[in-house]
Motif scaffolding. Sequence first.
Motif, PDB file in Angstrom:
ATOM      1  N   PRO A   8       0.816  -1.198   0.000  1.00 23.05           N
ATOM      2  CA  PRO A   8       0.000   0.000   0.000  1.00 23.05           C
ATOM      3  C   PRO A   8       0.857   1.257   0.000  1.00 23.05           C
ATOM      4  N   GLY A   9       0.461   2.229  -0.730  1.00 26.95           N
ATOM      5  CA  GLY A   9       1.199   3.481  -0.823  1.00 26.95           C
ATOM      6  C   GLY A   9       0.517   4.357  -1.828  1.00 26.95           C
ATOM      7  N   VAL A  10       0.930   5.590  -1.905  1.00 24.68           N
ATOM      8  CA  VAL A  10       0.273   6.509  -2.831  1.00 24.68           C
ATOM      9  C   VAL A  10       1.316   7.315  -3.573  1.00 24.68           C
ATOM     10  N   LEU A  11       0.891   7.966  -4.643  1.00 19.41           N
ATOM     11  CA  LEU A  11       1.791   8.847  -5.387  1.00 19.41           C
ATOM     12  C   LEU A  11       1.951  10.162  -4.629  1.00 19.41           C
ATOM     13  N   PRO A  12       3.133  10.764  -4.708  1.00 15.47           N
ATOM     14  CA  PRO A  12       3.253  12.104  -4.123  1.00 15.47           C
ATOM     15  C   PRO A  12       2.406  13.092  -4.936  1.00 15.47           C
ATOM     16  N   LEU A  13       1.990  14.174  -4.288  1.00 14.16           N
ATOM     17  CA  LEU A  13       1.228  15.201  -5.003  1.00 14.16           C
ATOM     18  C   LEU A  13       2.086  15.829  -6.088  1.00 14.16           C
ATOM     19  N   ARG A 226      -1.900   0.638  -9.422  1.00 14.89           N
ATOM     20  CA  ARG A 226      -0.822   0.950  -8.480  1.00 14.89           C
ATOM     21  C   ARG A 226      -1.340   0.747  -7.068  1.00 14.89           C
ATOM     22  N   ALA A 227      -0.407   0.742  -6.144  1.00 15.01           N
ATOM     23  CA  ALA A 227      -0.778   0.560  -4.750  1.00 15.01           C
ATOM     24  C   ALA A 227      -1.678   1.696  -4.297  1.00 15.01           C
ATOM     25  N   VAL A 228      -2.687   1.394  -3.486  1.00 14.73           N
ATOM     26  CA  VAL A 228      -3.547   2.436  -2.936  1.00 14.73           C
ATOM     27  C   VAL A 228      -3.514   2.363  -1.415  1.00 14.73           C
ATOM     28  N   ALA A 229      -3.889   3.475  -0.780  1.00 15.97           N
ATOM     29  CA  ALA A 229      -3.745   3.561   0.676  1.00 15.97           C
ATOM     30  C   ALA A 229      -4.805   2.756   1.417  1.00 15.97           C
ATOM     31  N   GLU A 230      -5.954   2.583   0.798  1.00 20.03           N
ATOM     32  CA  GLU A 230      -7.114   2.020   1.483  1.00 20.03           C
ATOM     33  C   GLU A 230      -7.041   0.493   1.575  1.00 20.03           C
ATOM     34  N   GLU A 231      -7.356  -0.049   2.749  1.00 22.24           N
ATOM     35  CA  GLU A 231      -7.403  -1.512   2.877  1.00 22.24           C
ATOM     36  C   GLU A 231      -8.669  -2.044   2.226  1.00 22.24           C
TER      37      GLU A 231
END
Length: 262
Positions: A8-13, A226-231
């Motif tokens: 899990p992870g997100v792109l930077p702004l 891509r990886a997303v923050a939400e479970e």
Amino acid sequence: MTESIFDPGVLPLQKAVIYGPVLSRRLGYSLGINILSPHIKICSFDCVYCQYGKTELKTQNPDPASLYSVNEIIKEVEKGLMTARKLDFITFSGNGEPTLHPQIAEIVTRVKKLRDQLRPDVKLAMFSNVSELQREDVRHAIGMIDQPILKLDGGDEETIQRINRPVEGINLTDIVSGIRKFDGITLQTLFLGGKLSNSDEETVEKWIILIQEIHPKHVQIYSTDRAVAEEGVEIVPPYRLKEIAEKTTARTGVTVTAYWPK
Ligand code: SF4
């Protein structure tokens, strides 16, 4: 069967007005324009799959002083258009919902003028969640875009609230009535598997019924790649996307294209 997301992870702004050009599955070489803020994600939705993670400011009325000014945007777009080599689209997207900018109509008018002067062969695209289509200026702005791509992630209220988590008061009826103000529109739907699924038979069936009613020109479907923050968010594999696309076209006559990473 769905594929789990293990990291899990997100792109930077996006840290500036202009980003890219990036090579996109749907738009080819696309120069991104972020017209909101470089510091914070501002959106009227808080989609469970958002590539930029949780919406930090969920609103329909951001403080104009916290956003890029029209002149800052135009200056950067001009530089981008003069320096980008290969370009198919200039795309309004970035750190949130572009139509939340109160001067969206002026911005699109001026970007279009620049495009006509500097890169007349390049098209304008905008990704929008359609939360602001009750505003006349937003409809005018979207009307100037060559390829507006409007979000519709479900065919029933519960799915929209669960997946898109809009600002209180925004509902599916408003979203659909906004979409219906345009002819020949392109819709996009992101399908998810897992606990938060909108890709099971029952949910897809409600979505197909709505696609049939709206009858857009084109529907683009895809899953998160891509990886997303939400479970509880899982990728829908290509075979299921293909299945949904074929079934929807057969039932509605609408062209539905499924996209997945190559
Ligand atoms: S509408 Fe777009 S920017 Fe806003 S939360 Fe959803 S995916 Fe992210």
